[in-house]
Design a protein around this motif. Structure first.
Motif, mmCIF file in Angstrom:
data_model
loop_
_atom_site.group_PDB
_atom_site.id
_atom_site.type_symbol
_atom_site.label_atom_id
_atom_site.label_comp_id
_atom_site.label_asym_id
_atom_site.label_seq_id
_atom_site.Cartn_x
_atom_site.Cartn_y
_atom_site.Cartn_z
ATOM 1 N N GLU A 192 -19.511 49.281 63.881
ATOM 2 C CA GLU A 192 -19.139 48.980 65.265
ATOM 3 C C GLU A 192 -19.247 47.505 65.568
ATOM 4 O OE1 GLU A 192 -21.498 51.434 67.767
ATOM 5 O OE2 GLU A 192 -20.197 53.178 67.409
ATOM 6 N N GLY A 193 -18.326 47.022 66.373
ATOM 7 C CA GLY A 193 -18.354 45.632 66.803
ATOM 8 C C GLY A 193 -19.650 45.339 67.562
ATOM 9 N N ALA A 194 -20.123 44.099 67.503
ATOM 10 C CA ALA A 194 -21.376 43.735 68.178
ATOM 11 C C ALA A 194 -21.328 42.249 68.519
ATOM 12 C CB ALA A 194 -22.559 44.014 67.252
ATOM 13 N N VAL A 195 -22.249 41.844 69.407
ATOM 14 C CA VAL A 195 -22.422 40.412 69.662
ATOM 15 C C VAL A 195 -23.551 39.947 68.746
ATOM 16 C CG1 VAL A 195 -23.034 38.656 71.377
ATOM 17 C CG2 VAL A 195 -21.655 40.649 72.049
ATOM 18 N N ILE A 196 -23.241 38.988 67.878
ATOM 19 C CA ILE A 196 -24.221 38.547 66.879
ATOM 20 C C ILE A 196 -24.412 37.048 67.007
ATOM 21 C CG2 ILE A 196 -24.655 38.281 64.392
ATOM 22 C CD1 ILE A 196 -22.901 40.897 64.105
ATOM 23 N N SER A 197 -25.663 36.655 67.182
ATOM 24 C CA SER A 197 -25.953 35.225 67.282
ATOM 25 C C SER A 197 -26.798 34.851 66.063
ATOM 26 C CB SER A 197 -26.715 34.980 68.589
ATOM 27 O OG SER A 197 -26.877 33.617 68.770
ATOM 28 N N PHE A 198 -26.249 34.043 65.187
ATOM 29 C CA PHE A 198 -26.988 33.675 63.973
ATOM 30 C C PHE A 198 -28.120 32.704 64.308
ATOM 31 C CE2 PHE A 198 -22.847 34.701 61.867
ATOM 32 C CZ PHE A 198 -23.318 35.756 61.100
ATOM 33 N N PRO A 199 -29.313 32.931 63.755
ATOM 34 C CA PRO A 199 -30.422 32.005 64.022
ATOM 35 C C PRO A 199 -30.185 30.631 63.408
ATOM 36 C CG PRO A 199 -31.047 33.653 62.366
ATOM 37 C CD PRO A 199 -29.712 34.048 62.891
ATOM 38 N N THR A 200 -29.580 30.597 62.214
ATOM 39 C CA THR A 200 -29.130 29.323 61.637
ATOM 40 C C THR A 200 -27.753 29.550 61.044
ATOM 41 O OG1 THR A 200 -30.285 29.925 59.605
ATOM 42 C CG2 THR A 200 -31.342 28.262 60.938
ATOM 43 N N SER A 201 -27.046 28.454 60.878
ATOM 44 C CA SER A 201 -25.692 28.557 60.365
ATOM 45 C C SER A 201 -25.754 28.981 58.891
ATOM 46 C CB SER A 201 -25.025 27.187 60.507
ATOM 47 O OG SER A 201 -23.788 27.192 59.879
ATOM 48 N N SER A 202 -25.053 30.049 58.547
ATOM 49 C CA SER A 202 -25.016 30.502 57.146
ATOM 50 C C SER A 202 -23.573 30.817 56.772
ATOM 51 C CB SER A 202 -25.886 31.749 56.967
ATOM 52 O OG SER A 202 -25.527 32.429 55.778
ATOM 53 N N VAL A 203 -23.098 30.151 55.727
ATOM 54 C CA VAL A 203 -21.723 30.349 55.269
ATOM 55 C C VAL A 203 -21.545 31.797 54.802
ATOM 56 C CG1 VAL A 203 -20.041 29.676 53.488
ATOM 57 C CG2 VAL A 203 -21.439 27.929 54.624
ATOM 58 N N GLY A 204 -22.424 32.249 53.914
ATOM 59 C CA GLY A 204 -22.280 33.581 53.343
ATOM 60 C C GLY A 204 -22.428 34.688 54.378
ATOM 61 N N ALA A 205 -23.398 34.535 55.303
ATOM 62 C CA ALA A 205 -23.603 35.582 56.312
ATOM 63 C C ALA A 205 -22.400 35.644 57.255
ATOM 64 C CB ALA A 205 -24.895 35.318 57.088
ATOM 65 N N THR A 206 -21.865 34.481 57.605
ATOM 66 C CA THR A 206 -20.669 34.472 58.468
ATOM 67 C C THR A 206 -19.531 35.202 57.758
ATOM 68 O OG1 THR A 206 -21.370 32.373 59.454
ATOM 69 C CG2 THR A 206 -19.050 32.965 59.722
ATOM 70 N N GLU A 207 -19.353 34.928 56.471
ATOM 71 C CA GLU A 207 -18.267 35.587 55.721
ATOM 72 C C GLU A 207 -18.470 37.103 55.684
ATOM 73 O OE1 GLU A 207 -17.407 31.785 52.761
ATOM 74 O OE2 GLU A 207 -18.623 33.430 52.027
ATOM 75 N N ASN A 208 -19.703 37.525 55.428
ATOM 76 C CA ASN A 208 -19.970 38.959 55.332
ATOM 77 C C ASN A 208 -19.680 39.681 56.635
ATOM 78 O OD1 ASN A 208 -20.694 40.465 53.113
ATOM 79 N ND2 ASN A 208 -22.658 39.442 52.900
ATOM 80 N N VAL A 209 -20.101 39.074 57.746
ATOM 81 C CA VAL A 209 -19.887 39.743 59.035
ATOM 82 C C VAL A 209 -18.399 39.757 59.380
ATOM 83 C CG1 VAL A 209 -20.397 39.673 61.494
ATOM 84 C CG2 VAL A 209 -22.213 39.292 59.845
ATOM 85 N N ILE A 210 -17.689 38.676 59.060
ATOM 86 C CA ILE A 210 -16.238 38.668 59.315
ATOM 87 C C ILE A 210 -15.582 39.836 58.563
ATOM 88 C CG2 ILE A 210 -14.079 37.421 58.852
ATOM 89 C CD1 ILE A 210 -15.699 34.792 59.238
ATOM 90 N N LEU A 211 -15.973 40.002 57.300
ATOM 91 C CA LEU A 211 -15.350 41.043 56.469
ATOM 92 C C LEU A 211 -15.618 42.433 57.037
ATOM 93 C CD1 LEU A 211 -16.173 39.504 52.980
ATOM 94 C CD2 LEU A 211 -13.895 39.827 53.950
ATOM 95 N N ALA A 212 -16.838 42.643 57.509
ATOM 96 C CA ALA A 212 -17.141 43.951 58.105
ATOM 97 C C ALA A 212 -16.444 44.098 59.458
ATOM 98 C CB ALA A 212 -18.658 44.105 58.260
ATOM 99 N N ALA A 213 -16.423 43.002 60.238
ATOM 100 C CA ALA A 213 -15.940 43.089 61.625
ATOM 101 C C ALA A 213 -14.443 43.380 61.708
ATOM 102 C CB ALA A 213 -16.261 41.785 62.368
ATOM 103 N N VAL A 214 -13.643 42.898 60.760
ATOM 104 C CA VAL A 214 -12.202 43.153 60.866
ATOM 105 C C VAL A 214 -11.896 44.651 60.706
ATOM 106 C CG1 VAL A 214 -11.362 40.859 60.194
ATOM 107 C CG2 VAL A 214 -11.748 42.566 58.434
ATOM 108 N N MET A 215 -12.819 45.395 60.090
ATOM 109 C CA MET A 215 -12.588 46.831 59.916
ATOM 110 C C MET A 215 -13.399 47.660 60.918
ATOM 111 S SD MET A 215 -10.515 46.427 57.536
ATOM 112 C CE MET A 215 -10.083 47.922 56.678
ATOM 113 N N ALA A 216 -14.257 47.006 61.709
ATOM 114 C CA ALA A 216 -15.136 47.755 62.620
ATOM 115 C C ALA A 216 -14.370 48.237 63.847
ATOM 116 C CB ALA A 216 -16.303 46.860 63.040
ATOM 117 N N LYS A 217 -14.999 49.190 64.552
ATOM 118 C CA LYS A 217 -14.418 49.669 65.806
ATOM 119 C C LYS A 217 -14.821 48.692 66.908
ATOM 120 C CE LYS A 217 -14.503 53.927 68.404
ATOM 121 N NZ LYS A 217 -15.740 54.214 69.090
ATOM 122 N N GLY A 218 -13.872 48.175 67.644
ATOM 123 C CA GLY A 218 -14.205 47.301 68.762
ATOM 124 C C GLY A 218 -14.274 45.833 68.384
#
Ligand code: EPU
Length: 417
Positions: free
Chosen positions: A152-178
């Protein structure tokens, strides 16, 4: 064996073409897993990390071909939900398969990617963000299973900037509901490449290139042909080489807009830079200035991956330079190696190095311990008088297609043995 020999001490002259970007190609390959179709990835570098990612995709059931610089990924039939093996432990970017597997099949069992010599490199930011999207994580010794009944889509605020974590969430989010909103997302050009790939494939992503990404999930993705941008770090490696050794080179196809922070420092050191649509022309003097203080930062600041190459170039600059590493806590492994070559470097804690320029480096046998540090030792070899042997070439091959070919194009006497 597994070494590079360099007879250095001469200025560099010539031109070299910049290969496709490793750190853009790897997440784009992971993203192809989301698409039940065939994707073509052009300008995909022929490096060992890409090859290992190919093997991982194949182990999940993808059909992958890499001919010349074009990779074709057919992800119509996925057979497994386990991503395992030495390639996972040895390659940090295998973690992006987590978001892709969750997006595609809602589940993944993976070995932990493990730390590496440049620092601890945990994945807590990845896992916490995915938990907010409804993913449950079950940890076992050395591996974990991630499962999402409904992503499911969510509001996510990263505590520090992370290239890999941003990529992972993008990949999950494009297929998530919402809708997913990412705050403090990494802004590196490789994130932009991933988002552009997904957008061309049918995903809806706003804010690309900025710190807030808004992703509307659930759109059906289709196969596309995408061209990987040139590698800013590879281009920066040759830029630092000519700064160190002097000379006049042309970096064909270098991604100029992504290299502003490096080009500013090159000018501070005393190089004359001219840019054109075709690439970057660099004229560097043998006598170069030290830079009083440079710190590594997230994009668009000076990249951590260029810290070691810059250190090599500064070893013979006139005056004192201070380098501060703010991204990784253990990225000064080349200091001892450069000292063997005659460099005068004082390391202050794990984050700061003070470099007093010496007249010249002297060739000797040194050992690469990781990718960018290894490339930096080749730079030092090109600058040094006499012969340098860089051991552990395989680290360098993780990210450089053929570093000897590229240096030979710049007139350097270099070979593998
Ligand atoms: N971090 C955490 N927890 C996490 C994730 C990251 O504490 O869950 C910390 C890291 O330990 C580090 C900082 O956050 O101190 C930034 O790490 P980031 O996640 O941004 O790095 P990464 O995704 O692991 C990518 C590149 C690196 C590059 C960094 C920074 C790939 C495959 N790797 O790593 O590239 O140095 O971003 O720009 O894209 C290289 O190419 O040689 C290389 C190391």
């Amino acid at each position: 064996m597994d070494a590079i020999h360099i007879r250095g001490g001469n200025a560099l002259f010539g031109e070299t073409k910049i290969q496709g970007s490793k750190n853009a190609a790897l997440p784009v390959m992971a993203a192809a897993l989301l698409i039940e179709d065939v994707c073509m990835i052009e300008n995909c570098p022929r490096i060992s990390d890409v090859h290992h990612m190919q093997e991982l995709l194949e182990s999940i059931g993808c059909k992958v071909r890499h001919t010349n610089s074009t990779m074709t990924i057919d992800a119509r039939n996925i057979s497994q939900d386990t991503v395992a093996g030495e390639n996972v432990k040895g390659m940090r970017s295998s973690i992006t398969l987590l978001g892709a597997m969750l997006g595609r099949v809602g589940e993944a069992t993976m070995d932990y990617p493990g730390g590496c010599v440049i620092g601890e490199r945990p994945i807590d930011i990845h896992l916490n963000a995915l938990r907010r999207m409804g993913v449950a994580i079950y940890e076992k010794e050395g591996s974990f299973t991630a499962r999402a009944k409904n992503l499911e889509g969510a509001v996510i605020s990263f505590p520090t900037s992370s290239v890999g974590a941003t990529e992972n969430v993008i990949l999950a989010a494009v297929m998530a509901k919402g809708v997913t909103v990412l705050q403090n997302a990494a802004k590196e050009p490789e994130i932009v490449a991933l988002c552009e790939f997904l957008r061309e494939a049918g995903a809806v992503i706003e804010g690309i290139g900025g710190p807030v990404l808004i992703i509307q999930g659930g759109h059906k993705l289709h196969g596309i042909c995408y061209r990987i941008p040139a590698d800013r770090i590879v281009a920066g490696t040759y830029l630092m080489s000519v700064l160190g050794a002097g000379g006049h080179i042309f970096l064909e196809g270098a991604p100029i807009a992504q290299m502003r922070s490096m080009l500013r420092i090159a000018e501070d050191i005393g190089a004359e830079i001219t840019i054109s649509r075709e690439g970057i022309n660099v004229i560097a003097q043998e006598h170069k200035r030290a830079v009083p203080y440079v710190k590594t930062e997230v994009y668009p600041g000076f990249p951590t991956d260029m810290q070691s190459p810059l250190m090599s170039a500064l070893t013979t600059a006139h005056g004192v330079s201070v380098l501060e590493e703010t991204i990784f806590e253990d990225r000064f492994h080349i200091v001892e190696q450069l000292k063997k070559m005659g460099a005068h470097i004082e390391q202050k804690g794990r984050r700061q190095a003070v470099i007093r320029g010496v007249e010249s480096l002297l060739g000797c046998e040194v050992t690469a311990q990781e990718l960018r540090g290894g490339a930096a030792l080749v730079i030092a070899g090109a600058m040094a008088l006499g012969e340098t042997i860089v051991r552990n070439r395989h680290f360098i091959e993780r990210g450089y297609e053929d570093i000897c070919r590229d240096y030979r194009n710049l007139g350097v006497n270099i070979y593998t043995a």
